[in-house]
Design an enzyme around this catalytic site. Structure first.
Site, PDB file in Angstrom:
ATOM      1  CG  HIS A 142      -0.294  -0.214   2.523  1.00  0.00           C
ATOM      2  ND1 HIS A 142       0.082  -1.467   2.949  1.00  0.00           N
ATOM      3  CD2 HIS A 142       0.078   0.641   3.509  1.00  0.00           C
ATOM      4  CE1 HIS A 142       0.645  -1.371   4.136  1.00  0.00           C
ATOM      5  NE2 HIS A 142       0.664  -0.105   4.507  1.00  0.00           N
TER       6      HIS A 142
ATOM      7  CG  HIS B  69       1.021   5.128   4.332  1.00  0.00           C
ATOM      8  ND1 HIS B  69       0.174   5.028   5.415  1.00  0.00           N
ATOM      9  CD2 HIS B  69       1.771   4.009   4.335  1.00  0.00           C
ATOM     10  CE1 HIS B  69       0.419   3.895   6.053  1.00  0.00           C
ATOM     11  NE2 HIS B  69       1.390   3.243   5.420  1.00  0.00           N
TER      12      HIS B  69
HETATM   13  P1  5GP Z   1       1.613   0.188   7.485  1.00  0.00           P
HETATM   14  O1  5GP Z   1       1.975   0.357   8.922  1.00  0.00           O
HETATM   15  O2  5GP Z   1       1.530  -1.279   7.125  1.00  0.00           O
HETATM   16  O3  5GP Z   1       2.462   0.968   6.549  1.00  0.00           O
HETATM   17  O4  5GP Z   1       0.189   0.834   7.290  1.00  0.00           O
HETATM   18  C1  5GP Z   1      -1.001   0.173   7.600  1.00  0.00           C
HETATM   19  C2  5GP Z   1      -2.043   1.247   7.770  1.00  0.00           C
HETATM   20  O5  5GP Z   1      -3.319   0.624   7.763  1.00  0.00           O
HETATM   21  C3  5GP Z   1      -1.927   2.008   9.094  1.00  0.00           C
HETATM   22  O6  5GP Z   1      -1.736   3.389   8.825  1.00  0.00           O
HETATM   23  C4  5GP Z   1      -3.267   1.728   9.783  1.00  0.00           C
HETATM   24  O7  5GP Z   1      -3.762   2.842  10.481  1.00  0.00           O
HETATM   25  C5  5GP Z   1      -4.158   1.326   8.634  1.00  0.00           C
HETATM   26  N1  5GP Z   1      -5.230   0.416   8.993  1.00  0.00           N
HETATM   27  C6  5GP Z   1      -5.104  -0.727   9.727  1.00  0.00           C
HETATM   28  N2  5GP Z   1      -6.299  -1.324   9.859  1.00  0.00           N
HETATM   29  C7  5GP Z   1      -7.192  -0.540   9.205  1.00  0.00           C
HETATM   30  C8  5GP Z   1      -8.603  -0.637   8.995  1.00  0.00           C
HETATM   31  O8  5GP Z   1      -9.281  -1.570   9.443  1.00  0.00           O
HETATM   32  N3  5GP Z   1      -9.187   0.355   8.267  1.00  0.00           N
HETATM   33  C9  5GP Z   1      -8.467   1.405   7.754  1.00  0.00           C
HETATM   34  N4  5GP Z   1      -9.156   2.319   7.068  1.00  0.00           N
HETATM   35  N5  5GP Z   1      -7.141   1.518   7.930  1.00  0.00           N
HETATM   36  C10 5GP Z   1      -6.520   0.564   8.653  1.00  0.00           C
END
Ligand code: 5GP
Length: 120
Positions: free
Chosen positions: A106, A108
């Site tokens: 993903h 951001h």
């Molecule tokens: P990472 O830490 O893997 O780069 O980002 C994962 C992102 O997914 C985090 O910013 C977290 O807040 C978001 N996230 C995790 N679970 C959910 C969810 O159930 N719904 C949404 N909309 N975002 C989520």
């Protein structure tokens, strides 16, 4: 720190609408929705609809090149849609040291405030 196990992630449930999300953009290949824990006034996640082995960027293969470009171009379209012409940031957290928590690739998209550099 979380590691890639290849297990399904919460993003599969979001894509299947088993967990609600706030959509901001969708096309045949990607889905974008608002982060549940926003780190900026605008914080959007842009994901491929088919994970296809792309648990993290470091797992990318030649066959993923077009999809990777598509994700980045979607980020631009969404930045315009969100009125972020003054600037924004696109981030990929990759792997345990990169603070990745969801192993479904993903981007951001962060904006709506002045960003700091270097990041922590
Ligand atoms: P990472 O830490 O893997 O780069 O980002 C994962 C992102 O997914 C985090 O910013 C977290 O807040 C978001 N996230 C995790 N679970 C959910 C969810 O159930 N719904 C949404 N909309 N975002 C989520």
């Amino acid at each position: 720190p979380l590691r890639d196990t290849g297990a399904p992630t919460i993003f599969d449930k979001i894509l299947k609408k088993e967990i609600p999300s706030t959509a901001v953009y969708e096309d045949d290949l990607v889905y974008a929705f608002r982060d549940i824990s926003p780190q900026a006034p605008t914080h959007i996640l842009i994901i491929p609809k088919q994970r296809d082995g792309l648990t993290q960027l470091i797992k990318a293969e030649e066959k993923h090149k077009e999809l990777l470009g598509h994700l980045l171009y979607a980020a631009k379209l969404i930045a315009v849609q969100e009125g972020l012409e003054e600037g924004y940031r696109v981030v990929i957290n990759d792997g345990p040291d990169g603070c990745q928590s969801v192993y479904h690739l993903h981007l951001h998209l962060l904006g709506g405030r002045k960003m700091k550099w270097p990041p922590g």
